[in-house]
Design a protein around this motif. Structure first.
Motif, PDB file in Angstrom:
ATOM      1  N   SER A  82     -73.714  16.694 -83.870  1.00  0.00           N
ATOM      2  CA  SER A  82     -73.612  16.282 -82.471  1.00  0.00           C
ATOM      3  C   SER A  82     -72.774  15.022 -82.322  1.00  0.00           C
ATOM      4  N   SER A  83     -71.786  15.084 -81.436  1.00  0.00           N
ATOM      5  CA  SER A  83     -70.990  13.909 -81.046  1.00  0.00           C
ATOM      6  C   SER A  83     -70.335  13.223 -82.242  1.00  0.00           C
ATOM      7  N   GLY A 160     -71.751  18.430 -78.217  1.00  0.00           N
ATOM      8  CA  GLY A 160     -71.179  17.225 -77.628  1.00  0.00           C
ATOM      9  C   GLY A 160     -71.513  17.116 -76.158  1.00  0.00           C
ATOM     10  N   LYS A 162     -70.356  16.711 -72.260  1.00  0.00           N
ATOM     11  CA  LYS A 162     -69.209  17.107 -71.438  1.00  0.00           C
ATOM     12  C   LYS A 162     -68.448  15.903 -70.894  1.00  0.00           C
ATOM     13  N   ILE A 169     -64.031  17.732 -75.858  1.00  0.00           N
ATOM     14  CA  ILE A 169     -64.115  19.047 -76.481  1.00  0.00           C
ATOM     15  C   ILE A 169     -62.957  19.276 -77.435  1.00  0.00           C
ATOM     16  N   THR A 187     -71.000  22.229 -75.420  1.00  0.00           N
ATOM     17  CA  THR A 187     -71.066  20.940 -74.734  1.00  0.00           C
ATOM     18  C   THR A 187     -72.126  21.009 -73.641  1.00  0.00           C
TER      19      THR A 187
END
Length: 202
Positions: A82-83, A160, A162, A169, A187
């Motif tokens: 994630s991220s 992730g 938005k 993205i 996302t």
């Protein structure tokens, strides 16, 4: 640093306490943290599991998976990252060194990633303590070097926010070219810390 694994046998094993205990120790660099952490996880990885890591925790989840012996990797059904963008040479060379910046510059540099509560910022002692922890985390991240190993078959789920301006993205899609099988890129509403409000979706 957010990182836990979830066995697929119907219960969750959160190792946040284990990570916290390791973070209270002094590690020279990311590799030293990994060397100490992997055997602990190896001893507890007894069931088919998935890993989830957010931000720097995503890098840690990815590297723990890669560092585990193959007989334990087969128990990992997937890794959710994630991220965080893939640790390519280009991305690593582009990172900024911020650990030793003066306080105000350091706060400005981490503003996107660390939403520090005003109560902490208003208390000099709490602020000093919190920033020292952040500097330790970022120092580990800045010391990270990617060590190529044979690409495994563990599938990746890329997540992730938005509205994450630092990791849009397009940056997440770079995982498609990193060699590991990417099952999905998803996302969700929110910025870098979307996971705090969308944790049930995750």
């Amino acid at each position: 640093m957010e990182y836990f694994w979830r066995p697929l046998a119907g219960f969750k094993k959160n190792i946040g306490r284990l990570i916290f205990e390791f973070e209270t120790l002094e590690f020279e660099n990311f590799d030293k943290l990994l060397e100490a952490l992997v055997p602990e996880i190896e001893r507890q990885l007894l069931l088919p599991s998935i890993f989830l890591g957010h931000s720097m925790g995503a890098l840690l989840a990815f590297e723990v998976m890669r560092a585990l012996p193959m007989e334990h990797q087969k128990n990992i059904r997937g890794v959710a990252l994630s991220s965080f963008i893939p640790p390519t040479l280009e991305n690593l060379n582009a990172r900024q060194k911020i650990t030793n910046l003066p306080e105000e510059q350091f706060l400005s540099a981490i503003a996107h990633y660390a939403e520090i509560p005003q109560q902490i910022l208003a208390d000099p002692d709490a602020k000093s303590f919190f920033l020292s922890l952040l500097r330790k985390d970022i120092l580990l991240l800045e010391s990270y070097q990617f060590h190529p190993t044979p690409v495994g078959n563990t599938p990746l789920l890329i997540l992730g926010g938005k509205q994450d301006r630092k990791i849009p993205i397009e940056a997440l899609e770079k995982w498609l070219d990193f060699g590991y099988p990417v099952k999905k890129i998803l996302t969700l509403p929110g910025s870098h810390f979307y996971i705090l409000t969308e944790h049930t979706s995750v």
